[in-house]
Design a protein around this motif. Structure first.
Motif, short mmCIF file in Angstrom:
data_model
loop_
_atom_site.label_atom_id
_atom_site.label_comp_id
_atom_site.label_asym_id
_atom_site.label_seq_id
_atom_site.Cartn_x
_atom_site.Cartn_y
_atom_site.Cartn_z
N ALA A 69 13.21 -33.66 -68.05
CA ALA A 69 13.59 -34.27 -67.00
C ALA A 69 12.51 -35.07 -66.57
O ALA A 69 10.88 -35.60 -67.74
CB ALA A 69 12.82 -32.99 -66.04
N THR A 70 13.39 -36.22 -66.06
CA THR A 70 12.17 -37.53 -65.59
C THR A 70 12.32 -37.55 -64.66
O THR A 70 12.98 -37.43 -63.65
CB THR A 70 13.25 -38.77 -66.61
N ILE A 71 11.44 -37.93 -64.00
CA ILE A 71 11.37 -38.96 -62.80
C ILE A 71 12.61 -38.79 -61.98
O ILE A 71 12.12 -39.04 -60.59
CB ILE A 71 9.70 -39.23 -61.93
N GLY A 72 12.92 -39.61 -62.47
CA GLY A 72 13.97 -41.08 -61.03
C GLY A 72 14.82 -39.43 -61.45
O GLY A 72 15.25 -39.20 -60.41
N GLY A 73 14.87 -38.52 -62.29
CA GLY A 73 16.26 -37.74 -62.33
C GLY A 73 14.98 -36.13 -61.07
O GLY A 73 16.39 -35.43 -60.55
N LEU A 74 14.35 -36.49 -61.44
CA LEU A 74 14.04 -34.95 -60.48
C LEU A 74 13.62 -35.76 -58.53
O LEU A 74 13.76 -35.03 -57.80
CB LEU A 74 12.11 -35.03 -60.56
N ILE A 75 13.67 -36.36 -58.58
CA ILE A 75 13.83 -37.52 -56.88
C ILE A 75 15.45 -37.24 -56.69
O ILE A 75 15.30 -36.68 -55.93
CB ILE A 75 13.47 -38.90 -57.50
N SER A 76 16.13 -38.16 -58.04
CA SER A 76 17.67 -37.77 -57.05
C SER A 76 17.98 -36.35 -56.62
O SER A 76 19.22 -36.06 -56.56
CB SER A 76 17.90 -38.46 -58.56
N THR A 77 17.49 -35.13 -57.49
CA THR A 77 18.13 -33.97 -57.14
C THR A 77 17.43 -33.80 -56.31
O THR A 77 17.77 -32.10 -56.37
CB THR A 77 18.40 -33.23 -58.73
N ASN A 78 16.34 -34.21 -55.55
CA ASN A 78 15.60 -33.04 -54.75
C ASN A 78 14.99 -32.00 -55.55
O ASN A 78 14.83 -30.83 -55.17
CB ASN A 78 16.37 -32.78 -53.72
N ALA A 79 14.16 -31.95 -56.90
CA ALA A 79 13.49 -30.46 -57.50
C ALA A 79 12.74 -30.21 -56.64
O ALA A 79 12.06 -30.36 -56.08
CB ALA A 79 13.18 -31.25 -59.30
N GLY A 80 12.89 -29.11 -56.97
CA GLY A 80 12.01 -28.06 -56.73
C GLY A 80 11.19 -27.45 -57.23
O GLY A 80 10.44 -28.06 -58.04
N GLY A 81 11.31 -25.84 -58.62
CA GLY A 81 10.79 -25.84 -59.29
C GLY A 81 9.52 -24.46 -59.05
O GLY A 81 9.41 -23.95 -58.11
N THR A 82 8.58 -23.86 -59.67
CA THR A 82 7.84 -22.80 -59.22
C THR A 82 6.97 -22.98 -58.24
O THR A 82 6.47 -22.09 -58.10
CB THR A 82 7.27 -22.32 -60.47
N GLN A 83 6.42 -24.32 -58.08
CA GLN A 83 5.38 -24.23 -56.94
C GLN A 83 5.39 -24.52 -55.80
O GLN A 83 4.64 -25.03 -54.54
CB GLN A 83 4.16 -25.36 -57.62
N VAL A 84 6.92 -24.76 -55.14
CA VAL A 84 7.26 -24.72 -53.55
C VAL A 84 6.31 -24.32 -52.56
O VAL A 84 6.94 -24.79 -51.92
CB VAL A 84 9.01 -24.57 -53.29
N LEU A 85 6.50 -23.18 -52.74
CA LEU A 85 5.88 -22.87 -52.34
C LEU A 85 4.40 -22.94 -51.54
O LEU A 85 4.37 -23.18 -49.93
CB LEU A 85 5.62 -20.69 -52.11
N ARG A 86 3.92 -23.35 -52.40
CA ARG A 86 2.54 -23.89 -51.94
C ARG A 86 2.39 -25.93 -51.29
O ARG A 86 1.99 -26.76 -50.02
CB ARG A 86 1.33 -23.93 -52.60
#
Length: 479
Positions: free
Chosen positions: A141-158
């Motif tokens: 996964a690339t930074i541009g794609g993560l931004i364009s999808t507003n990615a989350g993942g396992t650390q969103v809680l904090r």
């Protein structure tokens, strides 16, 4: 067909390293990660700089050629796959892979869109910092794609989603002009926040070329635990206990149904259940400290879990003895999607509901789906602290033709699950985006005001409709 003289102009702009019309070279990028969507493109553009992206965009605007921005092609909703009619070109950001600057003093990294997430992790670690977003596809996964999808993942809680971690953005707009918003300003009241419009827009109103990203201190001490619980309600009570006792050092809190664990143990070599007791539900917890002190992270987590066990909130628990064991615990969580694919055909849903309603949704929606569609099995896993549920409905045992089952049952199951989400006050997309997979359901379920806003923004930025066509924004009358 895209005119040959237009393709020649793109080739002249980018040179042989930045332009290809070779069918074999393009083929791997015409299909989405899940293999559900297949497109066609006469060429793939691979600019090496923001100036080259701007030149491509200006030419595309002049000629009315649609462009599909693409990073690591890890979209779960077909968001980076070109249309199947060959009307668009792929614009790959993978050559733009420089970390322009990284600073421990500023707690900031300025990365181009093609930087792979794991590369940023390594660069931050080298200066005693970290970028606090991780997911299973971090190696592609690339930074541009993560931004364009507003990615989350396992650390969103904090730490929150990408929206909370992006301090500034550089992007090329649909007419070829460059939006330079990389400055990481804490206060900026010059009207609409263009940065936030671009985050989560899935490439439909501009192409993100670089971003200023927030870093946090490296982890000095961590503890990872695995807890068996009877119900998701117990898991939520345990989370609230941990928050009360440990504060914001709780970085990850993942809830997994036991059948999901079973799929991992069956299909992923080298995995084993971290606790002796197989319980109906499992919780993966991570606690992180920026410094080494007393009590340690493990001691703090152990004391809080002991209280949870005494209060009847947990049935069994284990704390990783070292980093290798901690990574083994996390490997189970990160292998869930791979194990589900190996298990057989399934419909996967990335949804969110209010946190207080998530435990009931995880059990009641699964039972309701199994009643409504006899022979199917349903279960979920997810980020309990932020209400994000990955909900799966699996085909009846013995189903050999997955695509045929999805074609026959998919629309009805989609509507059933999404209606249940909306009834619970939730969203049909939590962190994967809308892409082309969920566009019809968004049109069906979103409010008129929501749809009007999406269409108005799209029309204002991209009046020619050349930015990632067929993604995110439903057409009028669709649904």
């Amino acid at each position: 067909m895209i005119p040959t003289d237009t393709l020649a102009h793109f080739a002249a702009l980018l040179g042989p390293k930045g332009f290809t019309d070779d069918a074999e070279a393009i083929a791997p990028w015409l299909t989405d990660w899940r293999g559900r969507y297949h497109g066609a493109a006469a060429a793939m553009l691979s600019p090496a700089s923001t100036a080259e992206v701007a030149a491509c965009m200006a030419l595309a605007a002049e000629r009315g050629i649609a462009l599909v921005p693409q990073g690591g092609n890890t979209s779960m909703v077909g968001g980076a796959t070109p249309p199947d009619d060959g009307s668009a070109l792929i614009l790959s950001l993978r050559r733009m892979n420089s970390i322009r600057s990284i600073s421990a003093d500023d707690n900031l990294a300025v990365c181009e869109a093609g930087v792979i997430l794991s590369v940023l992790h390594d660069a931050a670690a080298a200066i005693g910092r970290r970028f606090p977003l991780s997911l299973g596809a971090k190696g592609s996964a690339t930074i541009g794609g993560l931004i364009s999808t507003n990615a989350g993942g396992t650390q969103v809680l904090r730490h929150g989603t990408m929206r909370a971690l992006v301090e500034g953005i550089e992007a090329v707009l649909p007419d070829g002009r460059i939006y330079d918003g990389l400055a990481a300003l804490k206060k900026d009241n010059r009207g609409y926040d263009i940065k936030q419009l671009l985050i989560g827009a899935e490439g439909t109103i501009g192409i993100v070329t670089a971003a200023s990203l927030r870093l946090v201190p490296a982890i000095a001490d961590r503890a990872v635990g695995w807890v068996g619980v009877e119900t998701p309600e117990q898991a939520l009570s345990l989370l609230r206990l941990l928050e009360a006792r440990l504060g914001d050092i709780v970085e990850g809190f993942e809830v997994i149904a036991d059948d999901g664990l079973g799929h991992v143990l069956s299909h992923i070599p080298g995995t084993r259940c971290p606790i002796e007791t197989r319980t109906p539900w499992h919780v993966l917890i991570e606690v992180d400290l920026p410094d080494i002190g007393s009590p340690s992270a493990a001691e703090r987590l152990e004391a809080a879990l002991a209280e949870g066990l005494a209060d009847g909130l947990a049935l069994d628990a284990a704390i990783a003895a070292n980093d290798a064991q901690a990574e083994a615990f996390w490997r189970i969580r990160e292998s869930l999607s791979e194990a589900e694919r190996a298990q057989g055909p399934a419909l996967q849903y990335d949804i969110s509901v209010p946190v207080a309603r998530m435990p009931a949704f995880m059990t009641e929606a699964a039972a309701a789906a199994q009643r409504a569609f006899p022979g199917t099995t349903a279960s979920s896993f997810g980020h309990l602290g932020d209400g994000n549920v990955h909900f799966h409905v699996r085909a009846p045992k013995g189903t050999d033709d997955g695509p045929a089952w999805i074609a026959a049952q998919g629309q009805a199951i989609n509507a059933f699950v999404h209606d249940a989400v909306v009834a619970s006050g939730g969203s049909i997309s939590a962190e994967h985006g809308i892409g082309q997979m969920k566009r019809g359901e968004l049109a069906r379920l979103a409010s008129p005001a929501h749809l009007m806003s999406l269409r108005a923004i799209k029309a204002a930025f991209d009046p020619k409709g050349i930015m990632n066509p067929g993604k995110l924004v439903p057409m009028a009358g669709e649904g």
